[in-house]
Design a protein around this motif. Structure first.
Motif, PDB file in Angstrom:
ATOM      1  N   ARG A 362     -13.951  47.008 -96.723  1.00 23.09           N
ATOM      2  CA  ARG A 362     -13.744  47.256 -98.141  1.00 23.09           C
ATOM      3  C   ARG A 362     -14.393  48.567 -98.593  1.00 23.09           C
ATOM      4  N   LEU A 363     -15.425  49.026 -97.898  1.00 23.10           N
ATOM      5  CA  LEU A 363     -16.010  50.312 -98.267  1.00 23.10           C
ATOM      6  C   LEU A 363     -14.985  51.431 -98.135  1.00 23.10           C
ATOM      7  N   TRP A 364     -14.120  51.344 -97.110  1.00 19.17           N
ATOM      8  CA  TRP A 364     -13.051  52.339 -96.991  1.00 19.17           C
ATOM      9  C   TRP A 364     -12.149  52.285 -98.229  1.00 19.17           C
ATOM     10  N   SER A 365     -11.762  51.071 -98.631  1.00 20.31           N
ATOM     11  CA  SER A 365     -10.878  50.924 -99.793  1.00 20.31           C
ATOM     12  C   SER A 365     -11.566  51.402-101.063  1.00 20.31           C
ATOM     13  N   MET A 366     -12.824  51.080-101.221  1.00 17.65           N
ATOM     14  CA  MET A 366     -13.560  51.497-102.416  1.00 17.65           C
ATOM     15  C   MET A 366     -13.645  53.021-102.493  1.00 17.65           C
ATOM     16  N   GLY A 367     -13.840  53.672-101.343  1.00 16.05           N
ATOM     17  CA  GLY A 367     -13.868  55.129-101.330  1.00 16.05           C
ATOM     18  C   GLY A 367     -12.526  55.719-101.692  1.00 16.05           C
ATOM     19  N   ALA A 368     -11.449  55.138-101.147  1.00 17.31           N
ATOM     20  CA  ALA A 368     -10.102  55.648-101.423  1.00 17.31           C
ATOM     21  C   ALA A 368      -9.713  55.439-102.881  1.00 17.31           C
ATOM     22  N   GLU A 369     -10.249  54.372-103.499  1.00 17.90           N
ATOM     23  CA  GLU A 369      -9.902  54.049-104.885  1.00 17.90           C
ATOM     24  C   GLU A 369     -10.827  54.723-105.891  1.00 17.90           C
ATOM     25  N   GLY A 370     -11.786  55.523-105.423  1.00 16.82           N
ATOM     26  CA  GLY A 370     -12.698  56.206-106.332  1.00 16.82           C
ATOM     27  C   GLY A 370     -13.810  55.339-106.875  1.00 16.82           C
ATOM     28  N   ARG A 371     -14.085  54.208-106.227  1.00 12.75           N
ATOM     29  CA  ARG A 371     -15.140  53.301-106.694  1.00 12.75           C
ATOM     30  C   ARG A 371     -16.490  53.632-106.078  1.00 12.75           C
ATOM     31  N   LEU A 372     -16.524  54.647-105.229  1.00 13.53           N
ATOM     32  CA  LEU A 372     -17.772  55.180-104.694  1.00 13.53           C
ATOM     33  C   LEU A 372     -17.896  56.627-105.162  1.00 13.53           C
ATOM     34  N   PRO A 373     -19.113  57.170-105.186  1.00 15.63           N
ATOM     35  CA  PRO A 373     -19.288  58.551-105.680  1.00 15.63           C
ATOM     36  C   PRO A 373     -18.799  59.621-104.700  1.00 15.63           C
ATOM     37  N   PHE A 374     -18.255  59.229-103.561  1.00  9.08           N
ATOM     38  CA  PHE A 374     -17.725  60.175-102.590  1.00  9.08           C
ATOM     39  C   PHE A 374     -16.708  59.448-101.722  1.00  9.08           C
ATOM     40  N   THR A 375     -15.978  60.222-100.928  1.00  5.69           N
ATOM     41  CA  THR A 375     -15.009  59.642 -99.992  1.00  5.69           C
ATOM     42  C   THR A 375     -15.650  59.552 -98.608  1.00  5.69           C
TER      43      THR A 375
END
Length: 471
Positions: A362-375
């Motif tokens: 899910r961290l990959w998905s969160m990064g792709a969706e902009g839910r993390l401060p970086f990709t």
């Protein structure tokens, strides 16, 4: 139900739309859904589908000839005594040419192709000649499909195969990712979905078996601990078709499941030289059963000496943790002993670790969706000296940014103490220390305490993923 194969269907459609003949290889482990994918693809197309068997080559050829004759309504072909495959494919190519005028192409599917190579080791050469001289310029799309991964690689995909270089596309069908489990089990919460994934591992046939069971333990009892159940002997069936020394590989998986994670530990447990281990581990890796992982911060993973091996197939892992150690009780008619042990240890010894893998995905998905401060550029686990471990880490070298994640499959809400422990462990990670941007992500299937929610509301570097709330 047909779920999550859109990319694979799109790839097949692109091949079908080619101006020239196409040659596609579809392969993957048993029960992963290859035939369902192909059946969906050919549903609206002219197609000849043939399922090869473990019979002799002449028997397979005779059945294929009869199948083609029925499709072409060709009585002469049906009654002909043909000692070779070429005349049958010539008849197919001729019929395909006649269909070109209406913009249609004929799809030829040879399923379980590896059995033809087993019946006649020269068959890949025979089919190479058929492709080169008959099919390559015909109005056809050929799909070779197989469930024995090692044989498909040696007979079709490897450099040494006569068919090497002929394929125009290949699809290795993987298990369905966890993110689609809600589509299989609508209405279930994250806890129940992870429990089902922890046993079925994304294999459509396994998921189907668990579909009608409201209780995970009832499903395990009827499908896994039942000696007549489909999944009882599944690991042995998987290995028998893929490896020559089933007992050796069985023992290797067993010692890894018991906690031997390093190559030296595996060798010692098997009482073999360390040099005898890497080749077999590579085979298990190619079969999607075992993977080698290193701390996510390692700059040269291939050369790292910190590699650990783990079982990535969640059903295989479950079976070797809970079924294999209790086979004597099950075989002697006392499956309730195994069931009691599963009930006691299922979550702490298995599901909680599977949940960590789900959170990393899910961290990959969160990064792709902009839910993390970086990709993120890399996602994985981290461990260091003194048994310090961090469940999920995502990082970007370009941004010098990192997420430290903790995953809790608890019955109680996660509190601020878990965040403090995570921050302490993060301090042991020597990656761009002093100049990195840190984020702390906590995942919980039972929510969070009010104290931790207040902290997260005041701190932009703390992300809470509450899996007690439906998505």
């Amino acid at each position: 139900m047909f779920i999550d194969r859109n990319r694979e269907l799109a790839a097949l459609e692109r091949e079908y739309a080619r101006d020239q003949a196409s040659f596609v290889v579809v392969y993957g482990r048993r029960r992963v859904g290859k035939t369902a994918l192909i059946s969906r693809f050919i549903a609206d197309k002219p197609a000849i589908y043939y399922l090869a068997t473990e019979e002799s080559e002449p028997q397979n050829r005779a059945v294929f000839q009869s199948l083609v004759a029925d499709y072409l309504h060709d009585d002469l072909l049906r009654d002909a005594l043909l000692p070779r495959w070429e005349p049958v494919f010539t008849a197919i190519a001729r019929s395909a040419a006649e269909a070109r005028s209406n913009g249609r192409r004929l799809v030829i599917v040879l399923d379980e192709f590896q059995y033809l190579g087993l019946a006649n080791p020269e068959f890949p050469s025979v089919f190479q000649r058929i492709w080169d001289t008959i099919l390559a310029k015909a109005n056809v799309m050929v799909i070779l499909c197989g469930s024995l991964v090692s044989m498909m690689e040696s007979q079709v995909l490897s450099y040494d195969s006569p068919l090497y270089g002929r394929r125009t596309a290949q699809i290795q069908l993987a298990p369905i990712p966890f993110r689609h489990y809600g589509e299989f089990f609508p209405g279930l919460g994250m806890r129940e979905l992870v429990e089902r994934y922890a046993v079925t591992g994304g294999i459509p046939k396994y998921i189907e078996l668990f579909d009608d069971s409201g209780d995970i333990f009832e499903a395990i009892e009827s499908n896994v601990l039942n000696r007549s159940g489909v999944l009882y002997d599944e690991p042995m069936f998987l290995l028998r078709g893929e490896v020559p020394e089933v007992g050796t590989y069985f023992s290797m998986i067993k010692v890894i499941a018991a906690g031997n994670r390093k190559a030296g530990q595996i060798a010692a447990a098997l009482q073999v030289p360390v040099t005898a281990v890497p080749g077999k581990l590579r085979t298990l890796h190619n079969l999607g059963i075992v993977e080698r992982e290193v701390p996510v911060t390692e700059r040269n993973p291939e050369k790292s000496k910190r590699g650990l091996y783990r079982i990535v197939d969640t059903y295989i892992d479950f079976w070797f943790r809970f079924v294999q150690p209790n086979l004597s009780y099950i075989e002697s008619g006392h499956p309730q002993v195994a069931m009691a042990r599963i009930r006691r240890n299922f979550v702490d010894n298995h599901v909680s670790y599977v949940y960590e893998g789900v959170c990393r995905e899910r961290l990959w998905s969160m990064g792709a969706e902009g839910r993390l401060p970086f990709t993120p550029e890399r996602v994985g686990r981290w461990w260091g000296a003194g048994d310090v471990e961090i469940d999920a880490v995502a990082l970007s070298d370009a941004d010098r940014a990192i997420v430290f994640g903790e995953c809790k499959f608890w019955k109680e809400p996660v509190g601020a103490n878990v965040l403090r422990v995570l921050e302490e462990r993060a301090g042991a990670v020597d990656w761009h220390r002093g100049e990195r941007k840190e984020t702390f992500a906590l995942f919980s299937v039972s929510g969070f305490t009010d104290e931790l929610k207040s902290i997260a509301a005041a701190r932009p570097d703390v992300v809470l993923v509450d899996d007690s709330v439906p998505a």
